[in-house]
Scaffold this active site. Structure first.
Site, PDB file in Angstrom:
ATOM      1  N   ASN A   1       0.872  -1.171   0.000  1.00 16.17           N
ATOM      2  CA  ASN A   1       0.000   0.000   0.000  1.00 16.17           C
ATOM      3  C   ASN A   1       0.908   1.219   0.000  1.00 16.17           C
ATOM      4  OD1 ASN A   1      -2.068   1.856   0.209  1.00 16.17           O
ATOM      5  ND2 ASN A   1      -2.162   1.714   2.444  1.00 16.17           N
ATOM      6  N   GLY A   2       0.751   2.077  -1.011  1.00 20.23           N
ATOM      7  CA  GLY A   2       1.588   3.277  -1.101  1.00 20.23           C
ATOM      8  C   GLY A   2       1.990   3.507  -2.547  1.00 20.23           C
TER       9      GLY A   2
ATOM     10  N   GLU B   1     -18.944  22.946   2.901  1.00 21.47           N
ATOM     11  CA  GLU B   1     -18.952  21.561   3.394  1.00 21.47           C
ATOM     12  C   GLU B   1     -20.285  20.882   3.106  1.00 21.47           C
ATOM     13  OE1 GLU B   1     -16.884  19.516   4.081  1.00 21.47           O
ATOM     14  OE2 GLU B   1     -18.010  17.926   5.077  1.00 21.47           O
TER      15      GLU B   1
ATOM     16  N   LYS C   1     -20.745  17.524   0.737  1.00 19.27           N
ATOM     17  CA  LYS C   1     -21.459  16.310   1.163  1.00 19.27           C
ATOM     18  C   LYS C   1     -22.497  15.909   0.127  1.00 19.27           C
ATOM     19  CE  LYS C   1     -19.213  14.933   4.095  1.00 19.27           C
ATOM     20  NZ  LYS C   1     -18.122  15.655   3.732  1.00 19.27           N
TER      21      LYS C   1
ATOM     22  N   GLU D   1     -20.796  14.707  -3.236  1.00 20.05           N
ATOM     23  CA  GLU D   1     -19.922  13.530  -3.236  1.00 20.05           C
ATOM     24  C   GLU D   1     -20.682  12.234  -2.950  1.00 20.05           C
ATOM     25  OE1 GLU D   1     -16.807  13.009  -0.334  1.00 20.05           O
ATOM     26  OE2 GLU D   1     -17.856  14.257   1.101  1.00 20.05           O
TER      27      GLU D   1
ATOM     28  N   HIS E   1     -22.908  38.951  -7.719  1.00 15.76           N
ATOM     29  CA  HIS E   1     -21.738  39.018  -8.628  1.00 15.76           C
ATOM     30  C   HIS E   1     -21.724  37.854  -9.606  1.00 15.76           C
ATOM     31  CE1 HIS E   1     -20.179  42.286  -6.225  1.00 15.76           C
ATOM     32  NE2 HIS E   1     -20.482  41.583  -5.151  1.00 15.76           N
TER      33      HIS E   1
ATOM     34  N   LYS F   1     -11.464   6.671   0.500  1.00 16.14           N
ATOM     35  CA  LYS F   1     -11.515   7.261   1.839  1.00 16.14           C
ATOM     36  C   LYS F   1     -10.312   8.165   2.065  1.00 16.14           C
ATOM     37  CE  LYS F   1     -12.889   8.336   5.846  1.00 16.14           C
ATOM     38  NZ  LYS F   1     -13.912   9.405   5.886  1.00 16.14           N
TER      39      LYS F   1
END
Ligand code: AGP
Length: 607
Positions: free
Chosen positions: A98-99, A480, A484, A487, A503, A602
């Site tokens: 993983n990476g 935020e 939500k 997504e 504007h 995630k």
């Protein structure tokens, strides 16, 4: 973000590994694989798509081995395919990773010149070939690993099987999380603790530069120079239910409802109830005195938390505060100042852009603080100081409880800075803490009102576009809320400062563009009412999120969401709950994959 799991002991490894991979599905993946030590050698089974495809393949073969490793892959190099799925084999070595190996191409070219045959397009496969090339000479696995890791650049959590060592698994951790679960004559490892909690809560959080030899009897730990090191397990009192859905239909709903508890767990160790002092043992006191400005760097929801934190730090503590998106910060010209504290906010602690921004900042010899939710994560180990939010594992891809605990930490930091800087006195500090301690109960009240939110979702979920408006710290809150919605429900939602309407965005307003206006009690309440009137005058539909006792806003729209009013700074912790619930119920009505929305992971461990 990939997930890795493994086991060695007296039981059959494959079911344990599959179950562990299942608990890591939230990390997002596109293929999976498993390898076990069998009498005839190491057997590898891989498949594209969800775990069920791998399970289907396993039903057609027999894996009897009691030592094995497994992997769920979120493609970074090489498209999702069986040949690119992990584990990868070279000679007697089988690896999962993983990476990102940043210099994999130069290593691959060197190995190809030496006659190595690569089957995949992945960066990971170079690890297997390097190990084998060194092992062929030394016949010593540990030596082969020490030589291999010296060549790798990037981030890597690696699990290694060697056919010559039937009951050993080697682990390497560098800037990619890896934890060990210590059992009775059996041992486990994984990328994250939810995969281990059903077996043990004796957990070892490996650190960057750790190499572990894991056997059923126990483990040995070394550093990258081969020197023995000590790694001891700690008891993690997260019951499995905390990593399970606990009766909710989705992790996200469970985590929205966990916010009062997460808030309490994050705050309680940081306030002395008797003296009402704020306590941050993680940060030396002189930092609170020396620092004259703050620079916050983060991504996504964590960035929005930073934008809210800026209001606390500037208005309570009097500290000029900059907030920037990590992927922008790392490529622009920056002016580093030794009197500035650089704060990196990250739920996962492994977001590539935030980690890179942190490393770039550290090279400039300034103080860095991480606010993280994952123990032992790369960002938390890289920063000079780390404050952990105690939200518990956040499994849903859409961040919820991590956000509110980040806000809590930023508020407490502002109180501490404000008190040390004499921007607030003991009475003001005490009053703020009293307000803070009222939040969990008020959150519970917002959660109880979810039926009203469900009705609003029923009324609005079929719209294709939304506008979210707010002023002051209600603007980052609008950002935020919009994030939500988009997504998890895939409904396009844009957030604007309400004062910006004239504007440009006002051109969008018509009967097909509902507008959610956050108009809780503030010094811009009246101005926001005018924005609501502007929307209504153009046949717009308005949902208004207001403080209880607001008698004015309901005159303009019937679609009202009320939240308790405690403190102009802290009310955002209440307003965010209906915004999260509204997005959640819209997504459920649209039938999207709420916990694992399409295209998302995630933690974005790639650029
Ligand atoms: C939030 O709902 C998103 N999943 C995403 O924006 C996330 O906040 C972002 O990727 C940052 O993640 P981090 O907090 O783990 O660094």
């Amino acid at each position: 973000m990939c997930g890795i799991v493994g086991y060695t002991g007296s039981k059959k490894a494959s079911p344990i590994i599959i179950e562990g991979l299942r608990r890591l599905e939230y990390r997002g993946y596109d293929s999976a694989g498993i390898a076990t030590q069998e009498k005839e050698g190491i057997k590898i089974i891989r498949s594209v798509g969800k775990l069920n495809n791998l399970i289907e393949k396993l039903s057609q073969t027999t894996l009897l081995g009691n030592t094995g490793i497994g992997h769920t892959r979120w493609a970074t190099h090489g498209k999702p395919s069986e040949v690119n799925a992990h584990p990868h084999k070279a000679g007697k070595f089988v690896v999962v990773h993983n990476g990102i190996i940043e210099n994999y191409l130069s290593i691959k070219n060197k190995l190809v010149k030496r006659g190595c045959n690569f089957e995949s397009e992945t960066d990971t496969e170079v690890i297997a070939h390097l190990l084998w090339s060194y092992y062929e000479k030394s016949q010593n696995t540990k030596e082969a690993i020490l030589k291999t890791v010296k060549e790798l650049r990037g981030s890597f959590a690696i699990a290694i099987l060697n056919e010559d060592e039937k009951e050993s698994i080697y682990l390497v951790r560098y800037e990619s999380p890896l934890v060990i679960g210590v059992g009775e004559n059996e041992n486990y490892f994984a990328s994250d603790i939810p995969a281990l909690l059903v077996h043990t809560n004796n957990i070892i959080f490996l650190k960057d530069g750790d190499i572990i030899k894991l056997t059923p009897e126990g483990y040995e730990a070394f550093d990258f120079n081969g020197k023995k090191i000590i790694r001891l397990p700690e008891k993690i009192n997260l019951s499995l239910s905390q990593a399970e859905k606990g009766g909710y239909p989705h992790f996200m709903l469970k985590e929205i409802h966990e916010q009062p508890e997460a808030f309490i767990n994050t705050v309680r160790t940081r306030i002395k109830p008797d003296t009402k002092e704020v306590v941050f043992d993680e940060i030396p006191r002189d930092i609170f005195k020396k620092v004259e400005s703050i620079h916050i760097i983060a991504c996504g929801t964590s960035y929005h938390a930073g934008l809210i934190g800026r209001f606390f730090l500037e208005e309570i503590a009097g500290l000029p505060t900059l907030v920037e998106i990590a992927s922008e910060f790392r490529y622009k010209k920056n002016f580093f100042n030794s009197k500035t504290l650089y704060i990196f906010i990250s739920q996962s602690g492994s977001t590539a852009d935030t980690l890179a921004a942190l490393k770039l900042t550290k090279n400039n010899k300034v103080s860095t603080l991480a606010i993280c939710n994952v123990l032992g994560s790369s960002i938390s180990t890289e920063a000079d100081y780390t404050i952990y939010t105690h939200a518990g594992p956040e499994i849903g891809v859409a961040s919820t409880k991590a956000f509110s605990t980040q806000i809590a930490v930023l508020f407490l930091l502002s109180l501490q800075f404000g008190f040390y800087k004499k921007a607030i006195n003991i009475n003001q500090l005490s009053a703020f803490i009293d307000s803070l301690l009222k939040i969990p109960k008020a959150m519970e009240k917002c959660l109880k009102d979810s039926s009203k939110i469900k009705q609003l979702a029923q009324k609005y979920y079929h719209y294709n576009n939304f506008l979210y408006l707010g002023r002051g710290l209600n603007y980052p809150l609008a950002l935020e809320g919009a994030l939500k919605l988009k997504e998890i429900s895939y409904i396009h939602a844009e957030a604007y400062s309400a004062g910006e309407m004239k504007h440009g965005p006002i051109a969008l307003i018509d009967e097909n563009m509902p507008v959610l206006v956050i108009n809780t009690k503030s010094n811009q309440h009246e101005k926001t009412i005018s924005n609501i009137q502007e929307v209504l005058a153009r046949n717009g539909k308005v949902i208004a999120l207001i403080s209880e006792k607001d008698k004015v806003t309901p005159k303009y729209t019937k679609d009202i969401i009320e939240v308790p009013q405690i403190n102009n700074y802290l009310d955002c912790l209440l307003s965010i709950i209906p915004l999260q619930l509204f997005a959640y119920y819209c997504a459920v009505l649209k039938g999207t994959d709420v916990d694992q929305p399409r295209n998302l992971a995630k933690s974005v461990t790639v650029e």
